[in-house]
Design a protein around this motif. Structure first.
Motif, short mmCIF file in Angstrom:
data_model
loop_
_atom_site.label_atom_id
_atom_site.label_comp_id
_atom_site.label_asym_id
_atom_site.label_seq_id
_atom_site.Cartn_x
_atom_site.Cartn_y
_atom_site.Cartn_z
N ARG A 27 0.83 -1.20 0.00
CA ARG A 27 0.00 0.00 0.00
C ARG A 27 0.86 1.25 0.00
O ARG A 27 1.99 1.24 0.51
CB ARG A 27 -0.93 -0.01 1.21
N LYS A 28 0.32 2.30 -0.55
CA LYS A 28 1.03 3.59 -0.55
C LYS A 28 1.29 4.01 0.89
O LYS A 28 0.42 3.88 1.75
CB LYS A 28 0.17 4.66 -1.22
N ILE B 237 -0.56 9.57 0.48
CA ILE B 237 -2.03 9.73 0.43
C ILE B 237 -2.51 10.89 1.28
O ILE B 237 -3.62 11.36 1.12
CB ILE B 237 -2.77 8.43 0.85
N LYS C 113 -4.49 6.55 7.56
CA LYS C 113 -3.85 5.28 7.19
C LYS C 113 -4.88 4.15 7.08
O LYS C 113 -4.79 3.29 6.21
CB LYS C 113 -2.77 4.91 8.22
N GLY D 67 -6.58 4.30 3.94
CA GLY D 67 -5.67 3.85 2.90
C GLY D 67 -5.54 2.34 2.79
O GLY D 67 -4.89 1.84 1.87
N GLU E 115 -5.38 2.73 -5.74
CA GLU E 115 -5.44 3.59 -4.55
C GLU E 115 -5.71 5.04 -4.95
O GLU E 115 -4.89 5.93 -4.69
CB GLU E 115 -4.14 3.45 -3.75
N THR F 197 -6.74 10.95 -2.33
CA THR F 197 -5.87 11.88 -1.61
C THR F 197 -6.69 12.46 -0.46
O THR F 197 -7.83 12.86 -0.66
CB THR F 197 -5.41 13.05 -2.50
N THR G 17 -12.92 5.22 -3.66
CA THR G 17 -12.68 6.28 -2.68
C THR G 17 -13.81 6.32 -1.65
O THR G 17 -13.57 6.54 -0.46
CB THR G 17 -12.50 7.63 -3.40
N SER H 15 -13.24 3.70 0.85
CA SER H 15 -12.19 4.12 1.80
C SER H 15 -12.76 5.07 2.86
O SER H 15 -12.32 5.07 4.01
CB SER H 15 -11.00 4.76 1.06
#
Lengths: 308, 308
Positions: free
Chosen positions: A293-294, A299, B135, B138, B147, B150, B231, B234
């Protein structure tokens, strides 16, 4: 010169009629366009970089619900039409800073252990656990508190097989006919096929429907603002719940199979398949791609206390 | 009779030209249509009940990424172009059935305590906690593991004020000019205004961007399949993390303010504001609307073990 003038004069009416035809077609297309208030669900997502910023204002000005841009259940904004009376709220939890840091760290680590797995054991999962997972998804916020989701839970082996059949049939067509040459070539070195044995092997399939609208008690159509974002957020909560229970899943899209799955499961025409999650125990020999993962700095974009 | 025939004969060429005009316009519109492979981001979401099922096959056949229908990071399907080597997977947790039921019950109850709150205390939240929350978001799965998110984290008071100003300015225009009469009338009894004091009062703003695409190391454009669904999922994980930390938030859409927020925060043109979460401690006098959630039987459609 004379002949040109004559040709021009003779053709003028036809040219004018042609222009009128174009104008008529354009006006008609505008009328058919999603900017009509009755047609909010048709608002297209103009997403190219160049157009987006310009479009965004226009789209949202016409109708905030059509272009799924967000979600709230009791935001200040205009979507909040069903809010009603307010009651006092007190957070149940009162953690110290240290506890918060520890809890958030632990929760991150738990969630970070999640991987999309498509190798399942056939060990059954208690229905009660699945119910709690679905209930957790149901705590998600949604535009104007419409709760625009249906979770079809398939545990019957015959129905699971039918779901798998539908998806494999559609995938076969995707592979054979719908995909372009470049795409197929890209896939060659991966060796994926249309076969999805895990769909009938896992304990439980959860098929997630977004309700593009619904009907109220009087049979009137009720708009579901931001139904796709809302339902996707609920899936995020569902993934957390699946992970928390010690089970695995793999977030998938049943490409082109939505309508047939909807009919198989007897859902309404206004319910559309968004995602499908096979849920269960991981197989003993399960593998996952070696992905990473980034890191946080890729991010998170921090505008911190220091005044700029 | 004669005159009708004459009128018909004389008008025929004009009518034909008009028809040609309409056909030309239609063909032109088709060419402009999103079904061209280069225009995947323009694919409209045709969501009316009547059209959806018919459209779905066509849309997806042309381009699976344009119409956000799902998400996976390592599904069997064609999006999985970056999978690479597989490594063994073993679930870290091995709960008994009883433990699973208890854990899933507890997690559901914790998440069910979440409410969207827009009354914040100005008590600061440790950065470490916010970092863990980001995190956690993410860890979400995403189409082809791109991914595509932002998270802009704003804790600087001046930047928070600027965000609030932008949103209030746009909201004022929404109220004054962009909303229709019916809409404003619907809003009257609620008494909402364009003012959002919580945006500058809460400890932290998290502005969530979806990346509609990105660029790889060679400067080549990289398609982000299902960026909005990914997104949004997430954000579901983020909401779980916020709740787990004992903080509150309110899922909001900064209507029409996206482009200005993007510029303020110095983000790229291919990053689009999806949602904005104010995060912090609830105010002592916080209230929430007296809303209830749909019970399990309204959201879960069970196809259980009993053969049908």
């Amino acid at each position: 010169m004379g002949i040109i003038v004559n040709v021009f004069l003779y053709s003028l009416p036809y040219v004018l009629s042609l222009v009128v035809g174009i104008v008529v077609a354009e006006v008609w297309n505008k009328r058919k366009s999603p900017f009509h208030p009755e047609k909010k669900h048709l608002i297209p997502r103009k997403e190219t970089d160049d157009e987006h910023d310009l479009q965004q204002g226009k789209l949202e000005a016409c109708d905030p619900g059509g272009d799924d841009k967000g979600d709230e259940d009791d935001d200040d904004s205009a979507f909040n039409l069903h809010e009603g009376e307010h009651i006092p709220f007190r957070m149940k939890y009162n953690f110290t800073e240290k506890e918060m840091v520890e809890r958030s760290e632990r929760f991150y680590k738990e969630m970070n252990d999640r991987r999309s797995v498509r190798f399942f054991s056939d060990k059954p999962v208690p229905l009660k656990v699945i119910e709690n997972i679905v209930k957790t998804a149901g705590t998600s916020p949604s535009g104007a508190h419409t709760e625009p989701w249906t979770f079809s839970v398939v545990r019957n082996q015959a129905v699971k097989m039918k779901v798998r059949e539908i998806i494999e049939e559609e995938e076969k067509i995707n592979y054979d006919k719908r995909m372009g040459d470049k795409w197929l070539n890209d896939l060659k070195h991966i060796g994926t096929t249309y076969k999805k044995p895990y769909l009938s092997k896992c304990s439980t399939l959860i098929i997630i429907f977004k309700q593009v609208h619904s009907f109220n008690e009087d049979g009137e159509k009720k708009t579901h603002y931001y139904h796709e974002i809302s339902t996707s957020i609920s899936v995020g909560l569902m993934l957390a719940a699946i992970q928390n229970a010690g089970l695995v899943t793999c977030t998938t899209t049943p490409m082109n199979a939505g309508p047939r799955l909807r009919k198989l499961l007897g859902r309404q025409p206004y319910e559309k398949v968004l995602l499908l999650l096979p849920v269960g125990y991981a197989a003993d020999n399960a593998t996952v791609p070696d992905l990473h993962r980034k890191p946080l700095e890729k991010i998170m974009d921090l505008h911190d206390q220091i005044e700029e």
